[in-house]
Design an enzyme around this catalytic site. Sequence first.
Site, short mmCIF file in Angstrom:
data_model
loop_
_atom_site.label_atom_id
_atom_site.label_comp_id
_atom_site.label_asym_id
_atom_site.label_seq_id
_atom_site.Cartn_x
_atom_site.Cartn_y
_atom_site.Cartn_z
N CYS A 279 0.82 -1.22 0.00
CA CYS A 279 0.00 0.00 0.00
C CYS A 279 0.85 1.26 0.00
O CYS A 279 0.31 2.37 -0.07
CB CYS A 279 -0.92 -0.02 1.21
SG CYS A 279 -1.82 -1.56 1.32
N HIS A 432 -2.21 7.14 6.78
CA HIS A 432 -2.57 5.96 5.99
C HIS A 432 -4.04 5.64 6.28
O HIS A 432 -4.81 5.37 5.37
CB HIS A 432 -1.67 4.79 6.36
CG HIS A 432 -1.96 3.56 5.59
ND1 HIS A 432 -1.62 3.43 4.26
CD2 HIS A 432 -2.59 2.42 5.93
CE1 HIS A 432 -2.04 2.25 3.82
NE2 HIS A 432 -2.62 1.62 4.82
N HIS A 470 -9.47 2.63 -0.23
CA HIS A 470 -8.05 2.28 -0.28
C HIS A 470 -7.73 1.85 -1.71
O HIS A 470 -8.08 0.74 -2.12
CB HIS A 470 -7.79 1.15 0.71
CG HIS A 470 -6.34 0.90 0.97
ND1 HIS A 470 -5.33 1.36 0.14
CD2 HIS A 470 -5.71 0.25 1.99
CE1 HIS A 470 -4.17 0.98 0.63
NE2 HIS A 470 -4.37 0.32 1.75
C1 LIG Z 1 -4.43 -3.00 3.87
C2 LIG Z 1 -3.52 -2.01 4.46
O1 LIG Z 1 -3.64 -0.84 4.29
S1 LIG Z 1 -2.21 -2.60 5.35
C3 LIG Z 1 -1.55 -1.22 6.16
C4 LIG Z 1 -2.32 -0.78 7.34
N1 LIG Z 1 -2.50 -1.86 8.24
C5 LIG Z 1 -3.69 -2.25 8.59
O2 LIG Z 1 -4.71 -1.66 8.29
C6 LIG Z 1 -3.71 -3.51 9.35
C7 LIG Z 1 -4.17 -4.58 8.43
N2 LIG Z 1 -4.07 -5.88 9.02
C8 LIG Z 1 -5.02 -6.37 9.84
O3 LIG Z 1 -5.95 -5.72 10.24
C9 LIG Z 1 -4.87 -7.82 10.23
O4 LIG Z 1 -3.54 -8.21 10.01
C10 LIG Z 1 -5.85 -8.71 9.42
C11 LIG Z 1 -7.27 -8.41 9.89
C12 LIG Z 1 -5.74 -8.50 7.93
C13 LIG Z 1 -5.52 -10.17 9.68
O5 LIG Z 1 -5.56 -10.38 11.08
P1 LIG Z 1 -5.20 -11.79 11.74
O6 LIG Z 1 -6.13 -12.82 11.20
O7 LIG Z 1 -5.10 -11.63 13.20
O8 LIG Z 1 -3.73 -11.92 11.20
P2 LIG Z 1 -2.80 -13.07 10.65
O9 LIG Z 1 -2.01 -12.44 9.56
O10 LIG Z 1 -2.03 -13.57 11.80
O11 LIG Z 1 -3.70 -14.22 10.09
C14 LIG Z 1 -4.19 -14.31 8.77
C15 LIG Z 1 -3.82 -15.63 8.16
O12 LIG Z 1 -2.56 -15.52 7.54
C16 LIG Z 1 -1.68 -16.49 8.05
N3 LIG Z 1 -0.31 -15.99 8.07
C17 LIG Z 1 0.13 -14.83 8.57
N4 LIG Z 1 1.47 -14.76 8.39
C18 LIG Z 1 1.83 -15.91 7.77
C19 LIG Z 1 3.04 -16.45 7.33
N5 LIG Z 1 4.19 -15.81 7.51
N6 LIG Z 1 3.04 -17.65 6.73
C20 LIG Z 1 1.89 -18.34 6.57
N7 LIG Z 1 0.72 -17.88 6.97
C21 LIG Z 1 0.69 -16.68 7.56
C22 LIG Z 1 -2.20 -16.77 9.44
O13 LIG Z 1 -1.80 -18.03 9.89
C23 LIG Z 1 -3.69 -16.75 9.20
O14 LIG Z 1 -4.11 -17.93 8.56
P3 LIG Z 1 -5.42 -18.72 9.06
O15 LIG Z 1 -6.55 -17.74 8.93
O16 LIG Z 1 -5.52 -19.90 8.14
O17 LIG Z 1 -5.14 -19.07 10.49
#
Ligand SMILES: CC(=O)SCCNC(=O)CCNC(=O)[C@H](O)C(C)(C)COP(=O)(O)OP(=O)(O)OC[C@H]1O[C@@H](n2cnc3c(N)ncnc32)[C@H](O)[C@@H]1OP(=O)(O)O
Length: 630
Positions: A279, A432, A470
């Site tokens: 992003c 952001h 976004h």
């Molecule tokens: C879009 C933007 O503007 S990004 C910049 C601003 N940032 C934001 O707005 C924050 C955005 N991010 C979020 O809100 C959160 O990270 C979310 C809602 C997208 C996801 O939240 P969570 O579900 O708690 O995060 P997480 O990344 O741990 O889990 C998602 C999946 O990816 C998987 N995952 C995460 N990292 C890895 C990795 N390195 N390898 C393999 N799988 C992974 C997790 O295991 C999970 O899988 P599952 O659902 O099968 O268990």
Amino acid sequence: MKALPVIVAMGGINAAGRTSFNQGFRRVVLDALGQQQRQETLLGLAALMNLVSKQEEQLVDGDGNTITLDNVESQLGEQILSGTLIRRIEATHFDVDATHWQQKLTGHSEQAITFTTRARQLPSPVPSNWQITELDKGQVEVRINGEFTFKHDSFRDNPIKAAGQLPTGFDPSVLYNSRYQPRGLQATIFAASDAIHSSGLDWQKVMSAVAPDQIGTYSASVAGQVNSEGLGGLFRSRLQGDRVSTKQLALGLNTMSTDFINAYVTGSVGTTFTTSGACATFLYNLRAAVNDITAGRTRVAIVASSECAIEPEIIEGFGNMGALANDDNLKKLDNTDEVDYRRTSRPFGDNCGFTIGEGAQVTILMDDALALELGAQIRGSVPEVFVNADGYKKSITAPGPGNYITMAKSVALAQAMVGDESLTQRSFVLAHGSSTPQNRVTESAIYDRIASAYGIEQWPIVAPKAYVGHTIAPASGDQLAFALGVFDTNIMPGITTIDKVADDVHDDRLHISLTHRHCEAQDVAFINSKGFGGNNATAPVLSPELTKKMLAKRHGEQEMSEHHKRLQSTLDQQQIYWQQAQQGEFNIIYRFGEGLIDEADIHFDQQQMRIPGFTNSVKLNIENPFADMK
Ligand SMILES: CC(=O)SCCNC(=O)CCNC(=O)[C@H](O)C(C)(C)COP(=O)(O)OP(=O)(O)OC[C@H]1O[C@@H](n2cnc3c(N)ncnc32)[C@H](O)[C@@H]1OP(=O)(O)O
């Protein structure tokens, strides 16, 4: 002496409208504008949205009524407002109530299933339990015993129904010969034309003022072109029983916005550069341009990004990871059965995910000396763009600490350049502000702690994604367009899509306004961006007034007054384009196959290379930069 990268133009398109002359910004702060500016904004949008057309020097609506500044609001106001900013996804994208997919059906039949079809439609190899009997005229009879699998067209109620779409009725594909081109590239062509025309500069004169290799184009998309004309179609075609076209792969690449600007808009043979940082992609490309300008390698930089990815697959991907606001969660948040599709994106409020948008943004920068020499309009400057990673991570999508570094370094640089008073009294942040719960807490904490460290008491925080969604790659371009809007109008946009700042937001030292408000002239804007994976970027942007003061210090009052004289014709040219654009005449620059370079006419010796069509030569008398090691 380090060259200062000066912003001389910005063009583009997103859900708020055209970027040039702050049209999109004005759409957002419409309520805070004076009557004339509001009417002009609405009239320009009506033209963009094809709600009016030109007939005998007058604008008329679909019913033939003459539309003028005086009656545009009463006649078309509601339509214009409802067809801009975030809204329910329109059928031109896809049907959110019946989103197409392929249902897989596995069955078992005790009795043979028999049907006829054309022989050439049979799968290859034919499944072992299919018996084929040839009939005449290319037909066959198929008899299936036992197991069978079908995939059948199916339609589902999409849980995500809103997006920041380009204004209703605006269709970049009809503005030039855009056949077979993905929407993101059509938007890029529009945005680049808008930037060049609104600069008020004669592009040929710009090209002739520098060596051919001193122009650079820096642009990207993140997902690439995911529509059916690009990678979307490429990956879907065979699965849907279609064939891949000759164009889908090339036109789908994420470098293509850069390539289209070079090949069809500017005809540049200079630096061509694409980088993506989730992003933060626009800022990543801006950083490359700023680095090249300050190093003296590039004198004119076109920095862009585009993304038109309002496609079911992309929405499902973001949606399934819980990153997008969906109907169920919005209903829960508002304790209602009706979703307000205008208010799905709520940065720093009680929110449940972001809302995808589409758009393309293009800004043109020059080194300070060239901007003055060409009489360009000084719209601001970008001394540096900072980029930092998050270090070790667990969740790859979660925000992280790298953004502390990019923000703090940007503030530190601004403090060093413009001093404490400017920083603490007249700076603001283009956040952001993605509208996710994790973002509102973590991003506000960074701002609050930095404000505390630098003695800022009420730091204005602006969040464009509340309005345009976004847009992914060009998102920080949307933020830059907002910054230029604030500099030009002294209106600080509030976040009107939230009822209150969420309780867990760290805002002791922040000013997150729920309404647009007039403010004193600002000196510095901080464009902040963060992306999945740990892609953090921040750019301090200095105001036009501050930039001009700095230029006067370096170049002297005499040169500034010469620039002022040259600027007049630039402003006159800008006015001509503004008048045209207000009437829906965008004069799209699309030079398909024009001015091709005959390689046999490239002449060179050891000193220089002459390229046909270019006034200056490419210098080949390159010094050894590592002479001390020779
Ligand atoms: C879009 C933007 O503007 S990004 C910049 C601003 N940032 C934001 O707005 C924050 C955005 N991010 C979020 O809100 C959160 O990270 C979310 C809602 C997208 C996801 O939240 P969570 O579900 O708690 O995060 P997480 O990344 O741990 O889990 C998602 C999946 O990816 C998987 N995952 C995460 N990292 C890895 C990795 N390195 N390898 C393999 N799988 C992974 C997790 O295991 C999970 O899988 P599952 O659902 O099968 O268990």
